[in-house]
Scaffold this motif. Structure first.
Motif, PDB file in Angstrom:
ATOM      1  N   ASN A 111       0.812  -1.224   0.000  1.00  0.00           N
ATOM      2  CA  ASN A 111       0.000   0.000   0.000  1.00  0.00           C
ATOM      3  C   ASN A 111       0.846   1.276   0.000  1.00  0.00           C
ATOM      4  N   LEU A 112       1.878   1.311  -0.801  1.00  0.00           N
ATOM      5  CA  LEU A 112       2.778   2.458  -0.792  1.00  0.00           C
ATOM      6  C   LEU A 112       2.089   3.743  -1.243  1.00  0.00           C
ATOM      7  N   ALA A 113       1.126   3.647  -2.133  1.00  0.00           N
ATOM      8  CA  ALA A 113       0.476   4.846  -2.658  1.00  0.00           C
ATOM      9  C   ALA A 113      -0.184   5.663  -1.553  1.00  0.00           C
ATOM     10  N   ASP A 114      -0.577   4.997  -0.447  1.00  0.00           N
ATOM     11  CA  ASP A 114      -1.253   5.682   0.648  1.00  0.00           C
ATOM     12  C   ASP A 114      -0.322   6.007   1.817  1.00  0.00           C
ATOM     13  N   ARG A 115       0.988   5.766   1.650  1.00  0.00           N
ATOM     14  CA  ARG A 115       1.892   5.874   2.806  1.00  0.00           C
ATOM     15  C   ARG A 115       2.996   6.919   2.602  1.00  0.00           C
ATOM     16  N   ARG A 116       2.853   7.799   1.653  1.00  0.00           N
ATOM     17  CA  ARG A 116       3.787   8.887   1.366  1.00  0.00           C
ATOM     18  C   ARG A 116       5.246   8.412   1.362  1.00  0.00           C
ATOM     19  N   PRO A 117       5.596   7.550   0.418  1.00  0.00           N
ATOM     20  CA  PRO A 117       6.988   7.074   0.377  1.00  0.00           C
ATOM     21  C   PRO A 117       7.950   8.177  -0.054  1.00  0.00           C
ATOM     22  N   ARG A 118       9.024   8.337   0.689  1.00  0.00           N
ATOM     23  CA  ARG A 118      10.042   9.329   0.334  1.00  0.00           C
ATOM     24  C   ARG A 118      11.403   8.798   0.763  1.00  0.00           C
ATOM     25  N   VAL A 119      12.429   9.457   0.286  1.00  0.00           N
ATOM     26  CA  VAL A 119      13.785   9.023   0.573  1.00  0.00           C
ATOM     27  C   VAL A 119      14.599  10.218   1.050  1.00  0.00           C
ATOM     28  N   VAL A 120      15.423   9.986   2.061  1.00  0.00           N
ATOM     29  CA  VAL A 120      16.314  11.013   2.588  1.00  0.00           C
ATOM     30  C   VAL A 120      17.749  10.554   2.349  1.00  0.00           C
ATOM     31  N   MET A 121      18.550  11.445   1.785  1.00  0.00           N
ATOM     32  CA  MET A 121      19.953  11.132   1.518  1.00  0.00           C
ATOM     33  C   MET A 121      20.820  12.119   2.293  1.00  0.00           C
TER      34      MET A 121
ATOM     35  N   ALA B  96      14.860   5.114   2.966  1.00  0.00           N
ATOM     36  CA  ALA B  96      13.472   5.223   2.508  1.00  0.00           C
ATOM     37  C   ALA B  96      12.548   5.195   3.722  1.00  0.00           C
ATOM     38  N   ARG B  97      11.482   6.017   3.682  1.00  0.00           N
ATOM     39  CA  ARG B  97      10.545   6.101   4.803  1.00  0.00           C
ATOM     40  C   ARG B  97       9.106   6.091   4.293  1.00  0.00           C
ATOM     41  N   VAL B  98       8.216   5.522   5.088  1.00  0.00           N
ATOM     42  CA  VAL B  98       6.780   5.543   4.791  1.00  0.00           C
ATOM     43  C   VAL B  98       6.013   5.779   6.086  1.00  0.00           C
ATOM     44  N   GLU B  99       4.709   6.074   5.932  1.00  0.00           N
ATOM     45  CA  GLU B  99       3.846   6.344   7.078  1.00  0.00           C
ATOM     46  C   GLU B  99       2.663   5.381   7.085  1.00  0.00           C
ATOM     47  N   ARG B 100       1.947   5.353   8.214  1.00  0.00           N
ATOM     48  CA  ARG B 100       0.635   4.688   8.363  1.00  0.00           C
ATOM     49  C   ARG B 100       0.592   3.261   7.786  1.00  0.00           C
ATOM     50  N   PRO B 101       1.261   2.292   8.380  1.00  0.00           N
ATOM     51  CA  PRO B 101       2.160   2.382   9.532  1.00  0.00           C
ATOM     52  C   PRO B 101       3.559   2.825   9.108  1.00  0.00           C
TER      53      PRO B 101
END
Length: 462
Positions: free
Chosen positions: A398-408, A444-449
Protein backbone atom coordinates in the motif's frame (compact mmCIF):
# COMPACT_ATOMS: atom_id res chain seq x y z
CA UNK A 1 22.18 -18.48 30.47
CA UNK A 2 21.69 -15.10 32.10
CA UNK A 3 24.74 -15.48 34.34
CA UNK A 4 27.15 -16.21 31.46
CA UNK A 5 29.81 -13.84 30.14
CA UNK A 6 28.66 -12.22 26.88
CA UNK A 7 31.36 -11.45 24.29
CA UNK A 8 30.56 -9.53 21.12
CA UNK A 9 32.89 -9.98 18.13
CA UNK A 10 32.31 -7.50 15.27
CA UNK A 11 33.28 -8.08 11.66
CA UNK A 12 35.28 -6.20 9.06
CA UNK A 13 35.07 -2.43 9.74
CA UNK A 14 33.40 -3.13 13.09
CA UNK A 15 36.37 -1.86 15.12
CA UNK A 16 37.86 1.61 15.00
CA UNK A 17 41.55 1.49 14.01
CA UNK A 18 43.66 4.39 15.24
CA UNK A 19 47.29 5.47 15.26
CA UNK A 20 48.44 8.59 17.12
CA UNK A 21 44.79 9.46 17.71
CA UNK A 22 43.87 9.34 14.00
CA UNK A 23 40.94 7.29 12.73
CA UNK A 24 42.84 5.67 9.87
CA UNK A 25 39.97 4.10 7.94
CA UNK A 26 37.84 7.22 8.27
CA UNK A 27 40.63 9.35 6.85
CA UNK A 28 41.43 6.81 4.13
CA UNK A 29 37.83 6.62 2.92
CA UNK A 30 37.54 10.38 2.59
CA UNK A 31 40.87 10.64 0.74
CA UNK A 32 40.09 7.71 -1.54
CA UNK A 33 36.73 9.05 -2.69
CA UNK A 34 37.43 12.77 -2.71
CA UNK A 35 39.71 12.79 -5.74
CA UNK A 36 41.12 10.46 -8.34
CA UNK A 37 41.82 7.17 -6.50
CA UNK A 38 45.42 6.83 -5.36
CA UNK A 39 47.23 4.11 -3.38
CA UNK A 40 48.54 6.88 -1.13
CA UNK A 41 45.06 7.18 0.42
CA UNK A 42 45.40 3.69 1.90
CA UNK A 43 49.12 3.67 2.63
CA UNK A 44 48.69 4.03 6.40
CA UNK A 45 46.50 0.91 6.54
CA UNK A 46 48.26 -1.41 4.08
CA UNK A 47 50.19 -4.34 5.56
CA UNK A 48 53.49 -5.79 4.30
CA UNK A 49 53.09 -8.46 1.61
CA UNK A 50 53.12 -12.08 2.74
CA UNK A 51 52.31 -11.33 6.39
CA UNK A 52 50.26 -14.50 6.80
CA UNK A 53 49.21 -15.26 10.37
CA UNK A 54 51.91 -13.14 11.99
CA UNK A 55 51.40 -9.78 13.74
CA UNK A 56 52.84 -6.83 11.81
CA UNK A 57 55.95 -4.92 12.78
CA UNK A 58 55.53 -1.83 14.94
CA UNK A 59 55.39 0.61 12.02
CA UNK A 60 52.37 -1.24 10.59
CA UNK A 61 50.51 -1.71 13.86
CA UNK A 62 47.33 0.09 14.84
CA UNK A 63 45.20 0.23 17.97
CA UNK A 64 41.62 -1.03 17.92
CA UNK A 65 40.23 1.41 20.48
CA UNK A 66 36.59 0.29 20.45
CA UNK A 67 33.62 -0.71 18.32
CA UNK A 68 32.60 1.58 15.49
CA UNK A 69 29.38 3.46 16.17
CA UNK A 70 28.74 5.10 12.77
CA UNK A 71 27.94 3.53 9.39
CA UNK A 72 30.84 2.84 7.05
CA UNK A 73 31.71 0.72 4.03
CA UNK A 74 34.51 -0.86 2.06
CA UNK A 75 33.29 -0.12 -1.48
CA UNK A 76 32.46 -3.25 -3.42
CA UNK A 77 32.83 -5.64 -0.49
CA UNK A 78 30.60 -4.87 2.50
CA UNK A 79 29.09 -2.23 4.78
CA UNK A 80 28.79 -1.90 8.54
CA UNK A 81 26.20 0.23 10.34
CA UNK A 82 28.25 0.42 13.51
CA UNK A 83 27.27 -1.07 16.86
CA UNK A 84 25.98 1.66 19.17
CA UNK A 85 23.07 -0.46 20.44
CA UNK A 86 24.53 -3.95 20.65
CA UNK A 87 24.65 -4.05 24.46
CA UNK A 88 20.94 -3.16 24.67
CA UNK A 89 20.15 -5.83 22.05
CA UNK A 90 21.91 -8.35 24.28
CA UNK A 91 19.57 -7.55 27.15
CA UNK A 92 21.85 -4.94 28.75
CA UNK A 93 24.15 -7.25 30.77
CA UNK A 94 25.45 -5.83 34.03
CA UNK A 95 28.82 -4.09 34.20
CA UNK A 96 31.62 -6.57 33.75
CA UNK A 97 29.42 -9.22 32.16
CA UNK A 98 29.55 -7.73 28.65
CA UNK A 99 32.83 -7.69 26.69
CA UNK A 100 33.08 -5.91 23.31
CA UNK A 101 36.07 -7.44 21.50
CA UNK A 102 37.54 -4.74 19.27
CA UNK A 103 40.43 -5.95 17.09
CA UNK A 104 42.51 -5.20 14.00
CA UNK A 105 40.21 -6.49 11.24
CA UNK A 106 43.01 -6.41 8.67
CA UNK A 107 44.75 -9.42 10.20
CA UNK A 108 44.34 -13.14 9.62
CA UNK A 109 41.31 -14.67 11.29
CA UNK A 110 43.64 -17.27 12.80
CA UNK A 111 45.61 -14.55 14.60
CA UNK A 112 42.41 -12.78 15.64
CA UNK A 113 41.06 -16.08 17.02
CA UNK A 114 44.21 -16.52 19.12
CA UNK A 115 43.81 -13.01 20.53
CA UNK A 116 40.14 -13.69 21.17
CA UNK A 117 41.11 -16.80 23.15
CA UNK A 118 43.45 -14.78 25.37
CA UNK A 119 40.83 -12.09 25.99
CA UNK A 120 37.98 -14.52 26.71
CA UNK A 121 40.02 -16.59 29.15
CA UNK A 122 41.08 -13.47 31.04
CA UNK A 123 37.57 -11.99 31.12
CA UNK A 124 35.90 -15.26 32.10
CA UNK A 125 38.26 -15.66 35.06
CA UNK A 126 37.47 -12.11 36.16
CA UNK A 127 33.69 -12.55 35.75
CA UNK A 128 33.68 -15.89 37.59
CA UNK A 129 35.13 -14.13 40.63
CA UNK A 130 32.34 -11.49 40.54
CA UNK A 131 29.30 -13.45 39.37
CA UNK A 132 28.01 -14.31 42.89
CA UNK A 133 27.21 -10.65 43.52
CA UNK A 134 24.77 -10.61 40.61
CA UNK A 135 23.57 -14.21 40.22
CA UNK A 136 23.80 -15.93 43.62
CA UNK A 137 21.29 -18.64 42.69
CA UNK A 138 22.88 -19.66 39.40
CA UNK A 139 22.64 -23.36 38.40
CA UNK A 140 26.32 -23.67 37.43
CA UNK A 141 29.51 -21.73 36.84
CA UNK A 142 29.41 -19.12 34.11
CA UNK A 143 30.42 -19.96 30.57
CA UNK A 144 30.70 -17.81 27.44
CA UNK A 145 28.01 -16.62 25.05
CA UNK A 146 29.86 -15.61 21.89
CA UNK A 147 27.90 -13.26 19.60
CA UNK A 148 29.61 -12.65 16.25
CA UNK A 149 28.62 -10.32 13.44
CA UNK A 150 29.74 -10.95 9.87
CA UNK A 151 33.39 -12.01 9.53
CA UNK A 152 33.74 -11.98 13.31
CA UNK A 153 32.06 -15.38 13.20
CA UNK A 154 34.97 -16.83 11.23
CA UNK A 155 37.37 -15.93 14.03
CA UNK A 156 34.81 -17.03 16.62
CA UNK A 157 34.24 -20.50 15.22
CA UNK A 158 38.01 -21.01 14.70
CA UNK A 159 38.61 -20.14 18.34
CA UNK A 160 35.97 -22.62 19.47
CA UNK A 161 36.94 -25.61 17.35
CA UNK A 162 40.67 -25.10 16.73
CA UNK A 163 41.89 -23.32 19.86
CA UNK A 164 39.96 -24.99 22.68
CA UNK A 165 37.21 -22.43 23.16
CA UNK A 166 34.52 -25.11 23.02
CA UNK A 167 35.43 -26.18 26.56
CA UNK A 168 34.04 -22.99 28.12
CA UNK A 169 31.45 -21.94 25.52
CA UNK A 170 27.75 -22.10 26.23
CA UNK A 171 26.52 -20.60 22.94
CA UNK A 172 27.74 -19.29 19.59
CA UNK A 173 25.52 -16.82 17.74
CA UNK A 174 26.50 -15.84 14.18
CA UNK A 175 24.85 -12.86 12.51
CA UNK A 176 25.40 -12.89 8.75
CA UNK A 177 28.67 -14.81 9.04
CA UNK A 178 29.97 -15.99 5.63
CA UNK A 179 30.63 -19.59 6.64
CA UNK A 180 31.46 -20.49 3.03
CA UNK A 181 32.93 -17.12 2.06
CA UNK A 182 31.57 -14.47 -0.30
CA UNK A 183 31.89 -14.38 -4.11
CA UNK A 184 32.18 -10.59 -3.92
CA UNK A 185 35.68 -11.13 -2.53
CA UNK A 186 36.70 -12.62 -5.90
CA UNK A 187 35.72 -9.49 -7.75
CA UNK A 188 37.26 -7.31 -5.05
CA UNK A 189 40.64 -9.07 -5.23
CA UNK A 190 40.75 -8.96 -9.03
CA UNK A 191 40.14 -5.22 -9.36
CA UNK A 192 36.41 -5.41 -10.14
CA UNK A 193 35.18 -4.19 -6.76
CA UNK A 194 32.76 -1.51 -7.95
CA UNK A 195 32.08 -2.56 -11.55
CA UNK A 196 33.66 -3.16 -14.92
CA UNK A 197 33.43 0.25 -16.60
CA UNK A 198 36.19 2.77 -17.15
CA UNK A 199 34.80 4.99 -14.38
CA UNK A 200 35.24 2.24 -11.79
CA UNK A 201 38.51 0.73 -12.98
CA UNK A 202 40.91 3.07 -11.17
CA UNK A 203 39.11 2.71 -7.83
CA UNK A 204 38.88 -1.06 -8.25
CA UNK A 205 42.61 -1.36 -8.88
CA UNK A 206 43.52 0.72 -5.82
CA UNK A 207 41.19 -1.33 -3.62
CA UNK A 208 42.60 -4.58 -5.05
CA UNK A 209 46.21 -3.63 -4.36
CA UNK A 210 45.32 -2.63 -0.82
CA UNK A 211 43.19 -5.71 -0.10
CA UNK A 212 45.89 -8.09 -1.33
CA UNK A 213 47.95 -7.02 1.70
CA UNK A 214 45.14 -7.92 4.13
CA UNK A 215 44.99 -11.61 5.15
CA UNK A 216 41.40 -11.16 6.37
CA UNK A 217 40.09 -10.30 2.91
CA UNK A 218 41.75 -13.25 1.19
CA UNK A 219 40.13 -15.53 3.79
CA UNK A 220 36.73 -14.31 2.58
CA UNK A 221 37.14 -16.05 -0.78
CA UNK A 222 34.34 -18.59 -1.32
CA UNK A 223 35.03 -22.17 -0.32
CA UNK A 224 32.06 -23.69 -2.14
CA UNK A 225 31.18 -23.99 -5.86
CA UNK A 226 31.15 -20.29 -6.73
CA UNK A 227 32.65 -20.12 -10.24
CA UNK A 228 30.59 -20.62 -13.40
CA UNK A 229 32.37 -21.11 -16.71
CA UNK A 230 30.40 -20.18 -19.82
CA UNK A 231 29.28 -23.35 -21.60
CA UNK A 232 29.89 -25.64 -18.61
CA UNK A 233 26.96 -27.23 -16.84
CA UNK A 234 28.16 -27.12 -13.25
CA UNK A 235 29.81 -24.52 -11.03
CA UNK A 236 33.38 -25.04 -9.85
CA UNK A 237 35.52 -24.18 -6.87
CA UNK A 238 38.22 -21.56 -6.89
CA UNK A 239 40.92 -24.20 -6.52
CA UNK A 240 39.93 -25.91 -9.80
CA UNK A 241 43.26 -25.69 -11.63
CA UNK A 242 41.63 -26.06 -15.03
CA UNK A 243 39.91 -22.69 -14.66
CA UNK A 244 41.91 -20.38 -12.38
CA UNK A 245 40.27 -16.97 -12.04
CA UNK A 246 42.42 -14.49 -13.99
CA UNK A 247 44.07 -11.91 -11.78
CA UNK A 248 43.37 -13.80 -8.56
CA UNK A 249 46.65 -14.75 -6.85
CA UNK A 250 46.93 -18.48 -6.26
CA UNK A 251 48.45 -17.88 -2.82
CA UNK A 252 45.30 -16.02 -1.75
CA UNK A 253 43.15 -18.96 -2.83
CA UNK A 254 45.47 -21.41 -1.07
CA UNK A 255 45.30 -19.46 2.20
CA UNK A 256 41.50 -19.19 2.11
CA UNK A 257 41.10 -22.91 1.49
CA UNK A 258 43.68 -23.78 4.13
CA UNK A 259 41.80 -21.65 6.64
CA UNK A 260 38.48 -23.40 5.96
CA UNK A 261 40.01 -26.89 5.77
CA UNK A 262 41.75 -26.51 9.11
CA UNK A 263 38.49 -25.52 10.75
CA UNK A 264 36.46 -28.34 9.17
CA UNK A 265 39.15 -30.90 10.01
CA UNK A 266 39.04 -29.85 13.66
CA UNK A 267 35.25 -30.02 13.67
CA UNK A 268 35.25 -33.53 12.17
CA UNK A 269 37.83 -34.71 14.69
CA UNK A 270 35.65 -33.45 17.52
CA UNK A 271 32.53 -34.94 15.98
CA UNK A 272 34.00 -38.41 16.39
CA UNK A 273 34.44 -37.93 20.13
CA UNK A 274 31.43 -35.74 20.97
CA UNK A 275 28.52 -37.62 22.50
CA UNK A 276 26.12 -38.37 19.66
CA UNK A 277 28.26 -36.17 17.42
CA UNK A 278 26.69 -33.12 19.05
CA UNK A 279 28.57 -29.95 19.84
CA UNK A 280 29.03 -29.19 23.55
CA UNK A 281 27.65 -25.69 22.93
CA UNK A 282 24.54 -24.37 21.19
CA UNK A 283 24.72 -22.60 17.82
CA UNK A 284 22.24 -20.04 16.48
CA UNK A 285 22.60 -18.53 13.01
CA UNK A 286 20.78 -15.45 11.76
CA UNK A 287 20.77 -14.68 8.04
CA UNK A 288 18.71 -12.95 5.40
CA UNK A 289 17.21 -13.94 2.04
CA UNK A 290 15.52 -10.65 1.11
CA UNK A 291 18.19 -9.01 -1.06
CA UNK A 292 19.82 -9.93 -4.38
CA UNK A 293 23.29 -11.25 -3.56
CA UNK A 294 26.16 -12.33 -5.79
CA UNK A 295 26.17 -16.13 -5.60
CA UNK A 296 28.61 -17.06 -8.37
CA UNK A 297 31.34 -15.40 -10.41
CA UNK A 298 31.31 -15.96 -14.17
CA UNK A 299 34.25 -16.77 -16.45
CA UNK A 300 34.43 -16.76 -20.23
CA UNK A 301 34.39 -20.16 -21.94
CA UNK A 302 38.19 -20.13 -22.27
CA UNK A 303 38.60 -19.02 -18.65
CA UNK A 304 40.65 -15.96 -19.59
CA UNK A 305 38.18 -13.25 -18.68
CA UNK A 306 35.96 -12.45 -15.73
CA UNK A 307 32.36 -11.93 -16.87
CA UNK A 308 30.55 -8.69 -16.14
CA UNK A 309 28.62 -8.57 -12.87
CA UNK A 310 25.22 -8.95 -14.48
CA UNK A 311 24.07 -12.40 -13.37
CA UNK A 312 24.95 -15.02 -10.79
CA UNK A 313 22.66 -13.44 -8.18
CA UNK A 314 20.49 -15.26 -5.68
CA UNK A 315 18.84 -14.67 -2.28
CA UNK A 316 20.93 -13.39 0.60
CA UNK A 317 21.60 -10.30 2.69
CA UNK A 318 23.16 -8.31 -0.15
CA UNK A 319 26.67 -9.45 0.78
CA UNK A 320 26.50 -13.03 2.06
CA UNK A 321 24.51 -15.56 -0.02
CA UNK A 322 21.81 -17.51 1.76
CA UNK A 323 23.71 -20.82 1.72
CA UNK A 324 26.91 -19.25 3.05
CA UNK A 325 25.11 -17.80 6.08
CA UNK A 326 24.14 -21.32 7.22
CA UNK A 327 26.55 -22.99 9.65
CA UNK A 328 26.05 -26.41 8.11
CA UNK A 329 28.86 -27.75 10.30
CA UNK A 330 26.72 -27.09 13.38
CA UNK A 331 23.01 -27.12 12.52
CA UNK A 332 21.53 -30.62 12.42
CA UNK A 333 18.44 -29.38 10.59
CA UNK A 334 18.32 -26.46 8.09
CA UNK A 335 14.99 -25.52 9.67
CA UNK A 336 16.96 -24.41 12.73
CA UNK A 337 18.25 -21.42 10.76
CA UNK A 338 16.86 -18.03 11.81
CA UNK A 339 15.90 -15.74 8.93
CA UNK A 340 15.18 -12.04 8.74
CA UNK A 341 14.81 -9.54 5.90
CA UNK A 342 17.57 -7.19 7.08
CA UNK A 343 20.68 -6.33 5.09
CA UNK A 344 24.10 -7.63 6.04
CA UNK A 345 25.11 -4.33 7.66
CA UNK A 346 21.97 -4.31 9.83
CA UNK A 347 22.05 -7.90 11.10
CA UNK A 348 23.54 -6.87 14.45
CA UNK A 349 20.92 -4.15 14.88
CA UNK A 350 18.01 -4.19 17.29
CA UNK A 351 15.35 -4.35 14.55
CA UNK A 352 16.84 -7.46 12.95
CA UNK A 353 17.53 -9.19 16.25
CA UNK A 354 14.22 -8.41 17.89
CA UNK A 355 14.34 -10.25 21.21
CA UNK A 356 16.43 -13.15 19.91
CA UNK A 357 19.60 -12.49 21.86
CA UNK A 358 17.65 -11.82 25.03
CA UNK A 359 15.74 -15.10 24.56
CA UNK A 360 18.98 -17.00 23.92
CA UNK A 361 20.49 -15.70 27.15
CA UNK A 362 17.36 -16.68 29.06
CA UNK A 363 17.23 -20.14 27.50
CA UNK A 364 13.84 -19.39 25.95
CA UNK A 365 12.58 -20.45 22.52
CA UNK A 366 13.94 -18.45 19.60
CA UNK A 367 11.91 -17.96 16.44
CA UNK A 368 12.48 -16.34 13.06
CA UNK A 369 11.32 -12.82 12.25
CA UNK A 370 8.32 -12.38 10.02
CA UNK A 371 8.07 -9.11 8.11
CA UNK A 372 4.78 -7.31 8.68
CA UNK A 373 2.88 -4.86 6.52
CA UNK A 374 5.03 -2.01 7.79
CA UNK A 375 8.19 -3.43 6.24
CA UNK A 376 9.56 -1.80 3.10
CA UNK A 377 12.61 -2.62 0.99
CA UNK A 378 14.89 0.00 -0.51
CA UNK A 379 16.75 -0.75 -3.72
CA UNK A 380 19.75 1.42 -4.58
CA UNK A 381 23.27 0.74 -5.88
CA UNK A 382 26.04 0.19 -3.36
CA UNK A 383 28.35 2.36 -5.47
CA UNK A 384 27.80 5.07 -8.09
CA UNK A 385 29.69 7.92 -9.73
CA UNK A 386 29.62 11.21 -7.81
CA UNK A 387 27.74 14.01 -9.53
CA UNK A 388 25.74 11.63 -11.75
CA UNK A 389 22.12 10.73 -10.98
CA UNK A 390 21.42 7.23 -9.71
CA UNK A 391 18.07 5.58 -9.11
CA UNK A 392 16.52 4.43 -5.85
CA UNK A 393 13.25 2.53 -5.63
CA UNK A 394 11.11 1.16 -2.82
CA UNK A 395 8.86 -1.89 -2.47
CA UNK A 396 6.18 -2.44 0.13
CA UNK A 397 2.47 -2.83 0.83
CA UNK A 398 0.00 0.00 0.00
CA UNK A 399 2.78 2.46 -0.79
CA UNK A 400 0.48 4.85 -2.66
CA UNK A 401 -1.25 5.68 0.65
CA UNK A 402 1.89 5.87 2.81
CA UNK A 403 3.79 8.89 1.37
CA UNK A 404 6.99 7.07 0.38
CA UNK A 405 10.04 9.33 0.33
CA UNK A 406 13.79 9.02 0.57
CA UNK A 407 16.31 11.01 2.59
CA UNK A 408 19.95 11.13 1.52
CA UNK A 409 22.56 12.46 3.95
CA UNK A 410 26.31 12.33 4.08
CA UNK A 411 27.53 9.92 6.78
CA UNK A 412 28.64 11.95 9.80
CA UNK A 413 25.89 14.54 9.37
CA UNK A 414 22.37 14.55 10.79
CA UNK A 415 20.37 16.39 8.14
CA UNK A 416 19.68 15.49 4.53
CA UNK A 417 17.51 16.31 1.57
CA UNK A 418 14.12 14.59 1.28
CA UNK A 419 12.84 13.42 -2.11
CA UNK A 420 9.34 11.99 -2.63
CA UNK A 421 9.22 8.76 -4.63
CA UNK A 422 7.31 9.12 -7.90
CA UNK A 423 5.14 6.32 -9.25
CA UNK A 424 6.01 5.28 -12.82
CA UNK A 425 3.76 3.74 -15.47
CA UNK A 426 4.56 0.25 -14.21
CA UNK A 427 3.42 1.16 -10.70
CA UNK A 428 6.91 1.22 -9.18
CA UNK A 429 8.01 4.00 -6.85
CA UNK A 430 11.30 5.55 -7.94
CA UNK A 431 13.46 8.57 -7.17
CA UNK A 432 16.56 10.03 -8.79
CA UNK A 433 19.37 11.01 -6.43
CA UNK A 434 22.80 12.56 -6.74
CA UNK A 435 25.61 13.71 -4.46
CA UNK A 436 29.28 14.52 -4.15
CA UNK A 437 32.08 12.01 -3.54
CA UNK A 438 31.94 10.21 -0.21
CA UNK A 439 29.81 7.79 1.79
CA UNK A 440 26.10 8.51 2.06
CA UNK A 441 23.20 7.09 4.01
CA UNK A 442 20.13 6.62 1.81
CA UNK A 443 16.96 5.93 3.83
CA UNK A 444 13.47 5.22 2.51
CA UNK A 445 10.55 6.10 4.80
CA UNK A 446 6.78 5.54 4.79
CA UNK A 447 3.85 6.34 7.08
CA UNK A 448 0.63 4.69 8.36
CA UNK A 449 2.16 2.38 9.53
CA UNK A 450 5.65 3.82 9.80
CA UNK A 451 8.43 1.89 8.14
CA UNK A 452 11.99 2.47 6.98
CA UNK A 453 14.88 0.82 5.20
CA UNK A 454 18.39 2.18 4.72
CA UNK A 455 21.58 1.53 2.81
CA UNK A 456 25.11 2.92 2.61
CA UNK A 457 25.88 4.21 -0.90
CA UNK A 458 29.44 5.12 -1.85
CA UNK A 459 29.89 7.82 -4.50
CA UNK A 460 33.32 7.89 -6.11
CA UNK A 461 35.06 10.31 -8.45
CA UNK A 462 35.12 9.25 -12.11
Amino acid sequence: MEHDLVVFVPGLLGSRLVRDGRDLWGEAGDALLGSRPSPAALADLALPPGLGDEPPEDRFRVTADGLTTAPDSMPGLLSCMGHPGIRAALGDPVDGQYVPFAYDWRLSHRLVAARLKERVERELTRWTERVDAHHPGRPDDPKVVLVCHSTGGLAGRYYLECLGGRETARTLVTLGTPHQGVPRAVRFLTGHAVGDGADARALGEVLRDFALTLPSVAQLLPYDDAVRVTGKSRPRRLDDRRYPVPGLPSEAVADAFSFHRRFHAAREAHRRTDAGGRLPYDVYCLGSTAHPTLRTVGLSSDGRHLAAQSDGFGPGDGTVPRDSAVAEWALRDPADMLWTDARHADLAGTEALGGKLIAIRKGAAVTANLAGDARITLHAPSEAVAGRPFEASVLGVNLADRRPRVVMRRIGTRAGDEVVFARDTAGRFRAELTGGPGKWMVEARVERPNGADRKVVTLYTA
